[in-house]
Design a protein around this motif. Structure first.
Motif, PDB file in Angstrom:
ATOM      1  N   SER A 297       0.714  -1.206  -0.018  1.00  0.00           N
ATOM      2  CA  SER A 297       0.071   0.237   0.076  1.00  0.00           C
ATOM      3  C   SER A 297       0.994   1.348  -0.086  1.00  0.00           C
ATOM      4  N   GLY A 300       2.847   1.684  -3.456  1.00  0.00           N
ATOM      5  CA  GLY A 300       1.761   2.259  -4.398  1.00  0.00           C
ATOM      6  C   GLY A 300       1.797   3.809  -4.290  1.00  0.00           C
ATOM      7  N   ASP A 301       1.499   4.157  -2.931  1.00  0.00           N
ATOM      8  CA  ASP A 301       1.305   5.671  -2.868  1.00  0.00           C
ATOM      9  C   ASP A 301       2.475   6.598  -3.010  1.00  0.00           C
ATOM     10  N   ARG A 304       3.524   6.904  -6.903  1.00  0.00           N
ATOM     11  CA  ARG A 304       2.435   7.557  -7.512  1.00  0.00           C
ATOM     12  C   ARG A 304       2.628   9.115  -7.030  1.00  0.00           C
ATOM     13  N   SER A 330      -0.960  -0.740  -6.137  1.00  0.00           N
ATOM     14  CA  SER A 330      -2.244  -0.486  -5.666  1.00  0.00           C
ATOM     15  C   SER A 330      -3.191  -1.441  -6.237  1.00  0.00           C
ATOM     16  N   SER A 331      -3.036  -1.963  -7.534  1.00  0.00           N
ATOM     17  CA  SER A 331      -4.117  -2.658  -8.123  1.00  0.00           C
ATOM     18  C   SER A 331      -3.829  -4.187  -7.785  1.00  0.00           C
ATOM     19  N   GLU A 335      -6.684  -1.577  -3.635  1.00  0.00           N
ATOM     20  CA  GLU A 335      -6.875  -0.414  -2.970  1.00  0.00           C
ATOM     21  C   GLU A 335      -7.443   0.560  -3.680  1.00  0.00           C
ATOM     22  N   SER A 338      -6.373   4.626  -4.135  1.00  0.00           N
ATOM     23  CA  SER A 338      -4.959   4.840  -4.725  1.00  0.00           C
ATOM     24  C   SER A 338      -4.801   4.533  -6.193  1.00  0.00           C
ATOM     25  N   ILE A 339      -5.741   3.468  -6.667  1.00  0.00           N
ATOM     26  CA  ILE A 339      -5.949   3.235  -8.042  1.00  0.00           C
ATOM     27  C   ILE A 339      -6.593   4.587  -8.823  1.00  0.00           C
TER      28      ILE A 339
END
Length: 673
Positions: A297, A300-301, A304, A330-331, A335, A338-339
């Motif tokens: 998680s 991913g954030d 980005r 995220s995928s 989540e 986030s996506i």
């Protein structure tokens, strides 16, 4: 498990407690907690057949797993699985439940939320047999965390409320505050910022007088979350001050994931302040920790957010690469929030790169995920859950009060029996009186329940209507933003400056209306627009459109906390849009520095005066608004009349001042009635 086994494990719990007491006295000054636990495990390896020793090893393995849970998830998982295997071998149910709970927490920390839900549900499946209410409440809290990250808001809220009920009975203020913090995060994910801030303040108030290390760390976390709200509102310096204080006070080794979150928040704040080097520095610190802890998680954030940095630096290729990498993480864990943000960022990057097909595809994906998170059904479920929870809590309080009253009556009856045992006849009449009081009390309670039920039906109807209205405003805002995006894409292919200016003017008017709808669905009061917040967002948008990243022209706004309804806010917003746009286009056409002032003051309960001033180029001496061919000024004149007002020019030697006197239409219509 036999009765003998059960007795043995009850004795074992006492034995382990005494063992740890003796051990801590002997070794606490010469080894760490982890080393101490490992030594105890080694101590029992020589006697594998003794059930007491095996069950003790389960407890030690679980405690060792908890010691590693934040710093080394791989080691934590290894010891938890050893504890689970040994528990199953000796049929030690409590040990198995503790292992499943710890494994679920590890899954939460690494972003494997679906697996976390499976493991924690194995614990809660045995909830009727669990005597430790703190352990039970903690697992409902961990389950809520998993659902929260997966954007299953109703299930998250349901489990948070269940945990809250348990901890309120235990008067565990630290855990209660922790729950309020997560409820705040839940509402923040739905863009319901007023509720988010109120729950953060409630969390801080709950532990205001607590000064333990854990309490201070939780206060630090809550304040850091509040800082993110300030960052979203554009108060970046205020957010930075709070976050730097948290960063200095936070121990990286005690909770790496929380430390990584602070670094990420600092990176986002520095990005907002356009300090790209600092932003990259803190994002990379966060990235390193999330990589070490396996937190998908967080990875991913952060990827980005790094993509946004390079987008701002005009390195679109690297921005796309990092954003897609974050979207991949995220995928993997599903989540949704986030996506959604990943597709939003990609739409902007591809649009700037000239790949309008990709930009449009990602814009549609952003809208699809956004609509899946914000819909009436989810809000209805959450509102119903919250109302049911509040109702049940009130009922419990009433039952507790009734129980106390009943106990008091019983005690009084006993005292009177001792004091007046000889006077049997008096006791008889007292009993008759007590029965009469009891019957009246029951009737009163029955009537009260009927009234409360009616209130509940009315409140449900009002809540449903408000939810539907929020949904309408949200969808209108999204549709207007799509129109704005399409106009923006179209403008890239236009070389004629006049046509391009006309499209930009149309885009700014669409944005002015879009911001109204955005403020309405985000506001706690769905029928009121916070004028100051709206004008700040509108001014920021116009500054970006006409001057890009330049901050040489300063815009000052003074509205003194005014709020207007939809019918007044829409024309007022369009008027301000036209006057500020004219200032950028004409007053500051040949200069790069200057000031624009926007001021609204109440003349009385109905009438208001809007002044939009600037110190740029002056209007011609013979300028006449009535004879002007400007579409924008004609639009201002028409909108002023729509607001039952007037528009005029009051230019001085130092300023050009446009004045609109208008009425609050809702207040004006109430006077007409």
């Amino acid at each position: 498990m036999t009765k003998k086994d059960k007795r043995l494990f009850s004795f074992q719990d006492i034995f382990i407690g005494l063992l740890f007491l003796v051990f801590s006295i002997s070794y606490c000054q010469e080894s760490t907690k982890i080393d101490s636990l490992k030594r105890l495990i080694e101590k029992y390896k020589s006697n594998q057949k003794n059930t007491l020793v095996d069950s003790s090893k389960v407890i030690l393995f679980n405690q060792l797993s908890e010691a590693y849970i934040e710093s080394n998830p791989i080691e934590a998982s290894k010891f938890a699985m050893e504890a689970l295997a040994l528990s199953n071998k000796i049929h030690y149910k409590n040990g198995s439940l503790m292992s499943f709970s710890i494994i679920g927490r590890i899954n939460n920390n690494t972003g494997d939320f679906t697996i976390a839900i499976e493991n924690i549900n194995k614990v809660l499946a045995q909830k009727e047999t669990i005597k430790n209410k703190t352990f039970l409440g903690d697992n409902h809290f961990y389950l809520a965390q998993s659902y929260l990250f997966l954007n299953n808001f109703p299930e998250a809220l349901k489990n948070l409320n269940t945990a809250l009920q348990l901890f309120e009975k235990l008067n565990d203020k630290l855990r209660i505050a922790r729950i309020y913090n997560n409820i705040a995060i839940l509402y923040g994910k739905q863009d319901r910022y007023d509720k988010e801030l109120s729950y953060y303040n409630l969390a801080l108030a709950t532990i205001k007088n607590e000064n333990s290390k854990k309490a201070n760390r939780l206060k630090d976390i809550i304040n850091s979350n509040i800082a993110l709200i300030y960052n979203d509102k554009g108060e970046h310096d205020k957010a930075l001050k709070i976050l730097l204080n948290s960063y200095i006070n936070r121990d990286k080794n005690s909770n790496p994931n929380n430390y990584a979150l602070i670094c990420r928040s600092l990176g986002s704040t520095y990005l907002s302040l356009k300090n790209y080097d600092k932003a990259i520095e803190f994002f990379e610190k966060s990235l390193k920790i999330y990589s070490e802890t396996g937190n998908k998680s967080g990875l991913g954030d952060v990827y980005r957010e790094l993509g946004k940095v390079y987008f701002q630096k005009k390195n679109n290729q690297k921005a796309i690469e990092l954003t897609e990498k974050g979207l991949s993480f995220s995928s993997q864990i599903g989540e949704l929030e986030s996506i959604k943000f990943g597709h939003e960022n990609l739409a902007k990057i591809y649009s700037q790169s000239g790949n309008y097909k990709k930009a449009f595809e990602n814009q549609l994906l952003y809208k699809r995920y956004s609509d899946s998170m914000f819909n009436g059904e989810i809000n209805n479920k959450m509102n119903q859950l919250q109302m049911n929870f509040e109702f049940e809590r009130k009922q419990e309080m009433l039952q507790l009060e009734q129980k106390q009253k009943d106990e008091k009556q019983v005690n009084e009856a006993k005292k009177q029996k001792i004091l007046f045992s000889i006077i049997a006849l008096s006791l008889f009449f007292v009993s008759i009186l007590a029965v009469g009081i009891y019957v009246n009390l029951k009737q009163h309670q029955k009537q009260k329940r009927i009234v409360e039920k009616q209130k509940e039906v009315i409140q449900n109807s009002l809540t449903e209507k408000e939810t539907l209205l929020r949904e309408i405003h949200h969808r209108v805002k999204n549709n207007l933003q799509i129109i704005s995006s399409l106009l923006n894409m179209q403008s890239h292919d236009i070389d004629d400056e006049k046509i391009l200016a006309t499209i930009q003017e149309g885009q700014s008017r669409v944005q002015a209306m879009s911001l109204i709808h955005q403020n309405l669905y985000q506001s706690e009061h769905v029928n009121k627009v916070d004028v100051e917040n709206y004008l700040k967002e509108l001014a920021a948008y116009l500054s970006k459109m006409y001057r890009g990243d330049s901050d040489e022209i300063l815009v000052a706004i003074n509205t003194k906390g005014l709020q207007f309804d939809f019918d007044t806010a829409i024309p007022l917003g369009l008027i301000v849009n036209e006057l500020v746009s004219n200032a950028y286009k004409h007053a500051f056409k040949d200069s790069i520095k200057g000031n624009i002032w926007i001021e609204i003051q109440a003349l009385n309960d109905v009438d208001y005066e809007l002044k939009v001033s600037n110190n740029g180029n002056k209007l011609p001496l013979d300028f006449d608004i009535a004879k002007s061919k400007s579409l924008g000024l004609k639009l201002v004149t028409i909108l002023s009349k729509q607001l039952r007002g007037s528009f005029k020019n009051e230019s001085t030697n130092s300023k050009t001042v446009c004045v609109v006197v208008f009425k609050d239409l809702k207040a004006f219509q109430s006077l007409e009635v």
